[in-house]
Structure formats: structure tokens, C-alpha cells
Write a protein that holds these residues in place. Structure first.
Motif, PDB file in Angstrom:
ATOM      1  N   ASP A   1       0.950  -1.519  -0.063  1.00  0.00           N
ATOM      2  CA  ASP A   1      -0.418   0.186  -0.275  1.00  0.00           C
ATOM      3  C   ASP A   1       0.920   0.649  -0.109  1.00  0.00           C
ATOM      4  OD1 ASP A   1      -1.674   1.595   0.424  1.00  0.00           O
ATOM      5  OD2 ASP A   1      -2.605   1.316   2.222  1.00  0.00           O
ATOM      6  N   ARG A   2       0.990   1.683  -1.444  1.00  0.00           N
ATOM      7  CA  ARG A   2       1.869   2.974  -1.433  1.00  0.00           C
ATOM      8  C   ARG A   2       1.448   4.113  -0.633  1.00  0.00           C
ATOM      9  NH1 ARG A   2       5.913   2.903  -5.281  1.00  0.00           N
ATOM     10  NH2 ARG A   2       4.981   0.443  -6.485  1.00  0.00           N
ATOM     11  N   ALA A   3      -0.037   4.443  -0.314  1.00  0.00           N
ATOM     12  CA  ALA A   3       0.007   5.432   0.684  1.00  0.00           C
ATOM     13  C   ALA A   3       0.330   5.515   1.953  1.00  0.00           C
ATOM     14  CB  ALA A   3      -1.796   6.095   0.159  1.00  0.00           C
ATOM     15  N   LEU A   4      -0.167   3.844   2.478  1.00  0.00           N
ATOM     16  CA  LEU A   4       0.253   3.832   4.013  1.00  0.00           C
ATOM     17  C   LEU A   4       1.528   3.969   4.071  1.00  0.00           C
ATOM     18  CD1 LEU A   4      -0.720   3.389   6.785  1.00  0.00           C
ATOM     19  CD2 LEU A   4      -0.682   1.161   5.535  1.00  0.00           C
ATOM     20  N   LEU A   5       2.500   3.150   2.570  1.00  0.00           N
ATOM     21  CA  LEU A   5       4.064   3.566   3.218  1.00  0.00           C
ATOM     22  C   LEU A   5       4.437   5.195   3.000  1.00  0.00           C
ATOM     23  CD1 LEU A   5       6.646   1.967   3.608  1.00  0.00           C
ATOM     24  CD2 LEU A   5       6.112   2.082   1.293  1.00  0.00           C
ATOM     25  N   ALA A   6       3.450   5.820   2.345  1.00  0.00           N
ATOM     26  CA  ALA A   6       4.827   7.217   2.509  1.00  0.00           C
ATOM     27  C   ALA A   6       4.410   8.315   3.592  1.00  0.00           C
ATOM     28  CB  ALA A   6       3.922   7.894   1.051  1.00  0.00           C
ATOM     29  N   ALA A   7       3.076   7.745   4.593  1.00  0.00           N
ATOM     30  CA  ALA A   7       2.073   7.660   5.126  1.00  0.00           C
ATOM     31  C   ALA A   7       3.646   7.798   6.457  1.00  0.00           C
ATOM     32  CB  ALA A   7       1.210   8.357   5.680  1.00  0.00           C
ATOM     33  N   ARG A   8       3.944   6.221   6.718  1.00  0.00           N
ATOM     34  CA  ARG A   8       4.728   6.685   7.378  1.00  0.00           C
ATOM     35  C   ARG A   8       6.352   7.250   7.269  1.00  0.00           C
ATOM     36  NH1 ARG A   8       3.250   1.467  10.331  1.00  0.00           N
ATOM     37  NH2 ARG A   8       5.140   0.502  10.452  1.00  0.00           N
ATOM     38  N   ILE A   9       6.380   7.187   6.320  1.00  0.00           N
ATOM     39  CA  ILE A   9       7.790   7.811   5.752  1.00  0.00           C
ATOM     40  C   ILE A   9       8.493   9.612   6.559  1.00  0.00           C
ATOM     41  CG2 ILE A   9      10.050   8.208   4.489  1.00  0.00           C
ATOM     42  CD1 ILE A   9       8.628   6.084   2.895  1.00  0.00           C
ATOM     43  N   VAL A  10       8.837   9.157   7.007  1.00  0.00           N
ATOM     44  CA  VAL A  10       9.006  10.955   7.909  1.00  0.00           C
ATOM     45  C   VAL A  10      10.302  11.350   7.094  1.00  0.00           C
ATOM     46  CG1 VAL A  10       9.630  12.323  10.199  1.00  0.00           C
ATOM     47  CG2 VAL A  10       8.163  10.281   9.835  1.00  0.00           C
ATOM     48  N   TYR A  11      10.399  12.620   6.695  1.00  0.00           N
ATOM     49  CA  TYR A  11      12.282  13.602   5.946  1.00  0.00           C
ATOM     50  C   TYR A  11      12.479  13.376   7.233  1.00  0.00           C
ATOM     51  CZ  TYR A  11      14.598  14.693   2.149  1.00  0.00           C
ATOM     52  OH  TYR A  11      15.706  14.692   1.105  1.00  0.00           O
ATOM     53  N   PRO A  12      14.292  13.101   7.027  1.00  0.00           N
ATOM     54  CA  PRO A  12      15.363  13.375   8.584  1.00  0.00           C
ATOM     55  C   PRO A  12      15.060  15.023   8.339  1.00  0.00           C
ATOM     56  CG  PRO A  12      16.027  11.339   7.326  1.00  0.00           C
ATOM     57  CD  PRO A  12      14.458  11.879   5.919  1.00  0.00           C
TER      58      PRO A  12
ATOM     59  N   ARG B   1      13.918  -6.543  -2.467  1.00  0.00           N
ATOM     60  CA  ARG B   1      14.633  -5.340  -2.666  1.00  0.00           C
ATOM     61  C   ARG B   1      13.806  -4.369  -3.377  1.00  0.00           C
ATOM     62  NH1 ARG B   1      19.018  -4.619  -6.175  1.00  0.00           N
ATOM     63  NH2 ARG B   1      20.391  -3.206  -4.522  1.00  0.00           N
ATOM     64  N   TYR B   2      13.729  -3.331  -1.371  1.00  0.00           N
ATOM     65  CA  TYR B   2      12.830  -2.382  -2.246  1.00  0.00           C
ATOM     66  C   TYR B   2      13.582  -0.733  -2.298  1.00  0.00           C
ATOM     67  CZ  TYR B   2       8.313  -0.196  -1.740  1.00  0.00           C
ATOM     68  OH  TYR B   2       6.795   0.316  -2.288  1.00  0.00           O
ATOM     69  N   PRO B   3      13.018  -0.314  -2.958  1.00  0.00           N
ATOM     70  CA  PRO B   3      14.236   1.377  -3.197  1.00  0.00           C
ATOM     71  C   PRO B   3      12.698   2.364  -2.895  1.00  0.00           C
ATOM     72  CG  PRO B   3      13.106   0.573  -5.273  1.00  0.00           C
ATOM     73  CD  PRO B   3      12.849  -0.580  -4.412  1.00  0.00           C
ATOM     74  N   ILE B   4      13.798   3.013  -2.087  1.00  0.00           N
ATOM     75  CA  ILE B   4      13.228   4.341  -1.365  1.00  0.00           C
ATOM     76  C   ILE B   4      13.537   5.235  -1.708  1.00  0.00           C
ATOM     77  CG2 ILE B   4      11.579   5.717   0.588  1.00  0.00           C
ATOM     78  CD1 ILE B   4      11.827   2.858   2.067  1.00  0.00           C
ATOM     79  N   ARG B   5      13.490   6.688  -2.652  1.00  0.00           N
ATOM     80  CA  ARG B   5      13.547   8.123  -3.181  1.00  0.00           C
ATOM     81  C   ARG B   5      13.531   9.229  -1.862  1.00  0.00           C
ATOM     82  NH1 ARG B   5      17.436   9.210  -6.854  1.00  0.00           N
ATOM     83  NH2 ARG B   5      16.699   7.283  -7.780  1.00  0.00           N
ATOM     84  N   PHE B   6      14.378   9.431  -1.831  1.00  0.00           N
ATOM     85  CA  PHE B   6      14.070  11.003  -0.232  1.00  0.00           C
ATOM     86  C   PHE B   6      14.448  12.058  -1.463  1.00  0.00           C
ATOM     87  CE2 PHE B   6      14.733   7.769   2.787  1.00  0.00           C
ATOM     88  CZ  PHE B   6      13.616   7.635   3.341  1.00  0.00           C
TER      89      PHE B   6
END
Length: 218
Positions: free
Chosen positions: A134-145, A210-215
Motif C-alpha cells: 500500500d504505497r499511500a500507507l507507506l508514504a505516510a509512514r516515511i518521515v524525512y530526517p 529489494r525495495y528502493p525508497i527515494r528521498f
């Protein structure tokens, strides 16, 4: 006068020639040189006779040795068996061989089709259905340092996720970390995160991917 001298000279020459004809002349007759005997021919003849004699003497002995060898009884060939017995024996020996080859081929095929597990997890490439995030849920869990935001740092974080049969993320391994706390933010987002389970032939299985996350900053 001249005729007298010529006549006397002629008479003298004739007398001398007549005397030479009747004088005894001795000739020495040479005796014939004795010719040596052909020893080489004699030796060759003796050697040939000896060889022929030895061959005639040894031939019977060889025949006796051959006669004394025991005779080996003939081995019955499969052709001597009836046709029905040959067919039955050939079928009986062929069936187990065919079954063995088929079993070996099936085992090799099954081994090729069975995916290699990574720490007890199926690779995502080998499963029938991959887990859905669930990309929307995952994006909501990411906090930019905050540190990366203050210094305007962006980057790509790649994590390896180990997901259980239920779809729960059990383990997270960071493979690429650009720093500034970006990897820690990705780990926090995936901790206790749950996806749809992966399926292998309609059966839920544990999977790794493998899962990529781009900040990025806007």
C-alpha cells in the motif's frame, strides 16, 4: 760392281731371315691360378638346411601343445532361446530401466523448478504472486530526517525486506545508504509494516525482495 754389292746384300738378308725362322724360342706357360671355393654359398646352404630342419622338428611339438589345450564348452547365446522367452526377458529388463530413467528425469525437472531459498525465504522472482504494498500507507509512514532536510540532502535508500507468510515484514537489511539519517527513516517506515502475502502455486510463502525508497525535497 754395284749390282754385285746389291746381290750380296740381298743374299745376306735372306740368310738372316732364314736363320731367325729356325732358331728355337722358349715360351713360359703360366699355370692357372687356383680359384677359392665359394664358402659363402656353402654356409648359406647349410644355414638354410638347418632352418628347414628345425622348422620341421618344432612344428609337430606346436601341434601337440595345441591339441593338449582343453576345449571350452560353447556359451549358450540368447539366440538359442525361444522367441517368446527372449521377448519376455527383454521386456522385464527394459521396464525397470525406463521407470528409473523417468523417475530420474522427473526428479531433475522438479529440482530445476524448485527455487533456491535465501535464508528460508523464496526470492520474489520465483513466486507466483508477489506481495502488494500500500504505497499511500507507506508514504505516510516515511518521515524525512530533519538533518537531511536542513542540509537539503536527497538520496536513494535500498533495503532488503524479509516478509513472512502472513505478509508481515520480519527483517530489514540496508543495502545502499546515502547517509544523513535516510536509511534509518526507511527502516522506521517498514518496521511492523504488513503487505499482502506472496503466493507460490496458490500457497502463501515467505519471500524476500529489494525495495528502493527515494528521498526528494520539493
Amino acid at each position: 760392281m754395284k749390282l754385285r754389292y746389291a746381290f750380296l746384300l740381298g743374299i745376306g738378308v735372306t740368310a738372316l731371315l732364314t736363320a731367325f725362322l729356325f732358331l728355337p724360342i722358349s715360351f713360359q706357360i703360366q699355370e692357372p691360378i687356383p680359384v677359392a671355393a665359394a664358402k659363402a654359398a656353402t654356409i648359406s646352404l647349410v644355414d638354410r638346411i638347418a632352418v628347414e630342419h628345425s622348422t620341421k622338428e618344432t612344428t609337430p611339438a606346436r601341434e601337440e601343445v595345441l591339441k593338449e589345450e582343453p576345449s571350452v564348452p560353447p556359451i549358450p547365446q540368447p539366440e538359442n532361446l525361444p522367441i517368446q522367452e527372449q521377448t519376455e526377458s527383454h521386456t522385464q529388463t527394459q521396464e525397470p530401466m525406463v521407470q528409473q530413467v523417468e523417475k530420474q528425469a522427473a526428479a531433475e525437472q522438479a529440482e530445476e523448478n524448485t527455487p533456491m531459498l535465501i535464508d528460508g525465504y523464496y526470492p520474489v522472482e520465483s513466486v507466483t504472486l508477489a506481495p502488494v504494498f500500500d504505497r499511500a500507507l507507506l508514504a505516510a509512514r516515511i518521515v524525512y530526517p530533519p538533518l537531511a532536510k536542513r542540509q537539503r540532502k536527497e538520496g536513494l535508500v535500498i533495503v532488503r525486506l524479509f516478509i513472512a507468510e502472513s505478509g508481515l515484514v520480519e527483517r530489514i537489511v540496508v543495502e545502499e545508504d546515502p547517509g544523513y539519517g535516510l536509511a534509518e527513516a526507511a527502516i522506521a517506515a517498514f518496521t511492523s509494516f504488513k503487505t499482502s502475502p506472496a503466493l507460490y502455486q496458490d500457497t502463501p510463502v515467505a519471500v524476500t525482495l529489494r525495495y528502493p525508497i527515494r528521498f526528494t525535497l520539493q
